[in-house]
Design a protein around this motif. Structure first.
Motif, mmCIF file in Angstrom:
data_model
loop_
_atom_site.group_PDB
_atom_site.id
_atom_site.type_symbol
_atom_site.label_atom_id
_atom_site.label_comp_id
_atom_site.label_asym_id
_atom_site.label_seq_id
_atom_site.Cartn_x
_atom_site.Cartn_y
_atom_site.Cartn_z
ATOM 1 N N CYS A 1 29.416 -23.279 23.659
ATOM 2 C CA CYS A 1 29.618 -24.425 24.613
ATOM 3 C C CYS A 1 28.953 -24.519 25.542
ATOM 4 O O CYS A 1 28.259 -24.012 26.187
ATOM 5 C CB CYS A 1 30.880 -24.091 25.400
ATOM 6 S SG CYS A 1 31.026 -25.547 26.843
ATOM 7 N N ALA A 2 28.711 -25.810 25.970
ATOM 8 C CA ALA A 2 27.611 -26.035 26.968
ATOM 9 C C ALA A 2 27.874 -26.702 28.448
ATOM 10 O O ALA A 2 27.314 -26.832 29.278
ATOM 11 C CB ALA A 2 26.438 -27.230 26.034
ATOM 12 N N CYS B 1 29.972 -29.215 28.319
ATOM 13 C CA CYS B 1 29.905 -31.061 28.822
ATOM 14 C C CYS B 1 30.399 -31.533 29.236
ATOM 15 O O CYS B 1 30.907 -32.892 29.199
ATOM 16 C CB CYS B 1 28.957 -31.787 27.474
ATOM 17 S SG CYS B 1 29.759 -31.149 26.165
ATOM 18 N N ARG B 2 31.823 -31.263 28.663
ATOM 19 C CA ARG B 2 33.485 -31.589 28.780
ATOM 20 C C ARG B 2 34.020 -32.513 28.312
ATOM 21 O O ARG B 2 34.763 -33.536 28.625
ATOM 22 C CB ARG B 2 33.107 -31.960 30.895
ATOM 23 C CG ARG B 2 33.308 -31.058 31.808
ATOM 24 C CD ARG B 2 33.635 -31.279 33.332
ATOM 25 N NE ARG B 2 35.029 -32.151 33.005
ATOM 26 C CZ ARG B 2 35.715 -31.491 33.498
ATOM 27 N NH1 ARG B 2 35.353 -29.606 33.416
ATOM 28 N NH2 ARG B 2 37.090 -31.352 33.716
ATOM 29 N N HIS B 3 33.226 -32.967 27.663
ATOM 30 C CA HIS B 3 33.644 -34.255 26.187
ATOM 31 C C HIS B 3 34.554 -33.817 26.296
ATOM 32 O O HIS B 3 36.096 -35.120 25.785
ATOM 33 C CB HIS B 3 33.133 -34.354 25.109
ATOM 34 C CG HIS B 3 32.975 -35.246 23.874
ATOM 35 N ND1 HIS B 3 33.038 -36.348 24.234
ATOM 36 C CD2 HIS B 3 33.537 -35.066 22.928
ATOM 37 C CE1 HIS B 3 32.723 -37.114 23.668
ATOM 38 N NE2 HIS B 3 33.834 -36.449 22.388
ATOM 39 N N CYS B 4 35.099 -32.322 25.968
ATOM 40 C CA CYS B 4 36.661 -32.316 24.771
ATOM 41 C C CYS B 4 38.175 -32.485 25.581
ATOM 42 O O CYS B 4 38.755 -32.615 25.774
ATOM 43 C CB CYS B 4 36.691 -30.620 24.197
ATOM 44 S SG CYS B 4 36.262 -29.575 25.497
ATOM 45 N N PHE C 1 38.952 -25.075 31.329
ATOM 46 C CA PHE C 1 37.668 -25.223 32.021
ATOM 47 C C PHE C 1 37.883 -23.804 32.421
ATOM 48 O O PHE C 1 38.811 -23.391 33.255
ATOM 49 C CB PHE C 1 37.115 -26.024 32.896
ATOM 50 C CG PHE C 1 36.030 -26.386 32.120
ATOM 51 C CD1 PHE C 1 36.214 -27.376 30.529
ATOM 52 C CD2 PHE C 1 34.049 -26.421 32.480
ATOM 53 C CE1 PHE C 1 34.811 -28.100 29.804
ATOM 54 C CE2 PHE C 1 33.464 -27.175 31.838
ATOM 55 C CZ PHE C 1 33.893 -27.898 30.426
ATOM 56 N N CYS D 1 33.965 -31.019 18.937
ATOM 57 C CA CYS D 1 32.826 -31.287 20.170
ATOM 58 C C CYS D 1 31.833 -31.251 19.543
ATOM 59 O O CYS D 1 31.766 -31.200 18.481
ATOM 60 C CB CYS D 1 33.457 -29.594 20.251
ATOM 61 S SG CYS D 1 31.456 -29.438 20.890
ATOM 62 N N PRO D 2 30.834 -32.220 20.529
ATOM 63 C CA PRO D 2 29.450 -32.039 19.649
ATOM 64 C C PRO D 2 28.832 -31.360 19.247
ATOM 65 O O PRO D 2 27.674 -31.209 18.185
ATOM 66 C CB PRO D 2 28.849 -33.444 20.632
ATOM 67 C CG PRO D 2 29.860 -33.231 21.565
ATOM 68 C CD PRO D 2 31.328 -32.453 21.543
ATOM 69 N N ILE E 1 33.865 -25.705 18.788
ATOM 70 C CA ILE E 1 34.943 -24.327 19.068
ATOM 71 C C ILE E 1 35.403 -24.892 17.447
ATOM 72 O O ILE E 1 35.321 -25.544 16.803
ATOM 73 C CB ILE E 1 35.596 -26.158 19.155
ATOM 74 C CG1 ILE E 1 35.670 -26.876 20.890
ATOM 75 C CG2 ILE E 1 37.739 -25.796 19.347
ATOM 76 C CD1 ILE E 1 36.903 -28.317 21.652
HETATM 77 S S1 SF4 Z 1 32.519 -30.535 23.635
HETATM 78 FE FE1 SF4 Z 1 33.610 -29.439 25.052
HETATM 79 S S2 SF4 Z 1 33.691 -26.944 23.543
HETATM 80 FE FE2 SF4 Z 1 32.092 -28.792 22.814
HETATM 81 S S3 SF4 Z 1 30.291 -28.080 24.351
HETATM 82 FE FE3 SF4 Z 1 31.399 -29.651 25.559
HETATM 83 S S4 SF4 Z 1 32.667 -28.721 27.114
HETATM 84 FE FE4 SF4 Z 1 31.855 -27.195 25.527
#
Ligand code: SF4
Ligand code: SF4
Length: 610
Positions: A554-555, A557-560, A571, A595-596, A600
């Motif tokens: 996990c980076a 990125c908050r996409h999820c 988070f 998750c890109p 996950i």
């Molecule tokens: S999509 Fe969620 S789980 Fe995947 S890298 Fe971003 S924050 Fe982490």
């Protein structure tokens, strides 16, 4: 011996229907009215009363069924929310002319605020347009009393009567002492009279004249006359209020020490307003303040703009609920004892915005729609799935069933300009049965090119898990007939109809792409996204499902969180990486596709959360 029971206003209304011998009750679920029929069905089963209670396919049908029972001589009721009354308005307008035999109540629950509605419309105005008397309760106990009074009024004048509770009445709780059920009175006995029940325009003209006479008599009927609460008060300014505003006004006048100096009247029947009352208040007071939610129905009938203060004069806000602090400000200003500053409504408390439940199949459907048609237009509809807004997969919400018509409208508008665009409409299963079918027939006839996704979670989830025509179980728990949704869709003329499971994410995306390819060439394609509502699983069916976990990949990125928004994905305290709240995770597994970075993964059984 009966003991007082704490009841919701809707339960108190249901109790009153049972106590007063209602034999047929029909409804379509809609907040704030939904619990009325649920409570009727439960009471009917608990007490073994011979009556029919049903969730109808929409409010028009509910009205027609209950009204017809009244034509046959039985007491009956149709329940709905205020926007549902629009759907039932066609039979309503005619039924008032024909009148009734058994007492008939139209219960239309209004939503000042509005808390869960598209509009703040006032059902009392609909009553004025249709020309039927309307009763305005101020509390659960009052609503119960007005059900009894409404049946008496309905049978005395052979006219449908509207009961108009508002959200604060429907969802307030009050101690109620249950009474006994009235033994069923008589059997259905339809007396044929085509000039009344099947009237041609000539007879309709006569019926209209009879109705006008009835209304004049009702405007003089003592039991529904306004109540003067403080007869000893003397002053030149009077307050007139109805509904919940009257309950607040009573407390405010006492709290401000105005009980002895400002005469206070509560209107039970806003339309038709009692003629003697109109003469009395206009003849007795220099100024009259009218407090009512939501429209100026009483004010409109007090025909003296010079002395009547209310919405038309700006003394009372035209929109929104009349909360106690607002009424205190208005009354203080009217009585000349306060500065009259507008009541400040505090900022809403911080918190997460409303969102679909963890594991909700609709979230998977919306995410799949975005993936299959990333540049599409997404008309949607009324239901919990409206929260697909958060996922960027809902562009329009107008009224029940409009997703289908709007999808066709977008197609035709773009076609005129020679453009094509992917259109993916969403509608719930209950909403499809309610009002989506005619739109689909039209789209099939016109070959409108779009995909309709029917989000079939096997219930009307938003309003409390009521059954749909495909469920096979009625309001009283009885087995019912079942409508085959796929066969119905095909009978509407759709040439493509396939069923998919949203949580089988990749398969479901592929199905949507197949439907899009079909629709671009041929016309409407229907995908039924069939997976049960997580609430119906009671947290048990998926107890063994592997929970998701977030790996070190996990980076942050908050996409999820921002784009998928499952409440079980949170988070960590430092805000640096996502983690799964194992308590809330329903184990649907869809986030594995979100998750890109592929961070996950499926974890073990319970406790798979970090
Ligand atoms: S999509 Fe969620 S789980 Fe995947 S890298 Fe971003 S924050 Fe982490
Ligand atoms: S598996 Fe993922 S998407 Fe499904 S409920 Fe758990 S965290 Fe949410």
């Amino acid at each position: 011996m009966n003991r007082p029971m704490l009841m919701l206003g809707n339960e108190a209304i249901a109790l009153a229907l049972i106590e007063n011998g209602c034999r047929v009750a029909a409804s379509y679920p809609g907040t704030p009215a939904s619990e009325i029929l649920s409570a009727v069905a439960k009471l009917r089963n608990d007490r073994g009363i011979p009556m029919h209670a049903e969730w109808s396919v929409n409010e028009k049908v509910a009205f027609e069924i209950a009204y017809t029972a009244s034509v046959a001589g039985l007491r009956a009721a149709a329940g709905m929310k205020q926007v549902g009354l629009n759907v039932a308005s066609d039979p309503l307008m005619s039924a008032v002319y024909s009148g009734v035999k058994g007492g008939f109540l139209v219960i239309s629950a209004d939503d000042p605020g509005p808390h869960s509605s598209q509009t703040e419309q006032d059902s009392r105005l609909m009553a004025m347009v249709a020309k039927l008397p309307v009763l305005d309760p101020d509390s659960p106990a009052h609503a119960r009393d007005l059900v009894a009074l409404g049946y008496e009024l309905s049978e005395k004048f052979e006219i449908p009567v509207m009961l108009r509770p508002t959200t604060r009445v429907c969802h307030a709780c009050q101690d109620i002492l249950p009474g006994d059920s009235v033994p069923p009175a008589g059997e259905a006995d339809f007396r044929k009279s085509p000039s009344r029940w099947a009237a041609t325009p000539v007879f309709r003209n006569l019926l209209h004249k009879e109705l006008t006479t009835k209304l004049a008599e009702i405007a003089g009927w003592a039991p529904t006359a306004p109540i003067r609460w403080n007869p000893d008060a003397s002053g030149t300014r009077a307050v007139v209020a109805s509904g919940v505003a009257a309950a607040h006004a009573r407390e405010v006048l006492e709290g401000l020490g105005l009980w002895g100096s400002v005469p206070f009247y509560q209107v039970l029947q806003p339309f038709p307003l009692h003629a003697d009352f109109v003469s009395h208040v206009l003849g007795s007071y220099g100024e009259i303040l009218v407090l009512e939610e939501t429209a100026a129905v009483i004010e409109m009938q007090l025909l003296d703009r010079g002395r009547v203060r209310g919405k038309a004069t700006g003394a009372v806000p035209e929109a929104g609920e009349l909360l106690p602090e607002e009424i205190e400000r208005i009354v203080s200003e009217f009585a000349g004892i306060g500065a009259g500053k507008p009541a400040e409504r505090g900022a809403p408390p911080p918190g997460r915005r409303p969102t679909l439940c963890a594991g909700c199949p609709h979230r998977a459907s919306f995410y799949a729609i975005r993936r299959a048609a990333p540049n599409g237009i997404y008309p949607s509809d009324i239901g919990c799935y409206t929260l697909g807004l958060n996922l960027g997969a809902v562009d329009t919400v107008l009224c029940m069933g409009a997703a289908v018509g709007q999808a066709a409208g977008f197609y035709q508008a773009y076609r005129l300009g020679g453009k094509t665009v992917d259109i993916v409409a969403t509608i719930g299963d209950s909403t499809f049965f309610h009002a989506g079918i005619p739109g689909l027939i039209d789209a099939a006839v016109q070959k409108a090119k779009f995909v309709l996704v029917i989000l079939d979670n096997a219930m009307a989830a938003m309003t409390g898990a009521q059954p749909t025509p495909a469920t096979g179980c009625g309001a009283m728990g009885e087995p019912t007939g079942i409508v085959d949704m796929e066969a119905l869709v095909r009978a509407c003329g759709a040439g493509f109809c396939k069923v998919g499971t949203p949580s089988r994410f990749d398969e479901f995306v592929a199905l949507l792409k197949e439907a899009l390819a079909y629709s671009r060439e041929n016309g409407p394609a229907v995908v039924i996204a069939r997976e049960p509502c997580v609430m119906s699983l009671g947290g048990k069916a998926r107890a063994d499902a592997p929970k998701a976990v977030v790996t070190d990949a996990c980076a942050g990125c908050r996409h999820c969180v921002d784009r998928y928004e499952c409440p079980a994905i949170v988070f960590d305290e430092d805000g640096k990486r996502a983690c799964i709240d194992g308590f809330h995770c329903a184990g649907c597994g869809v986030c594995l596709h979100v998750c890109p970075l592929g961070a996950i993964r499926a974890g073990g059984g319970e406790g798979g959360a970090p």
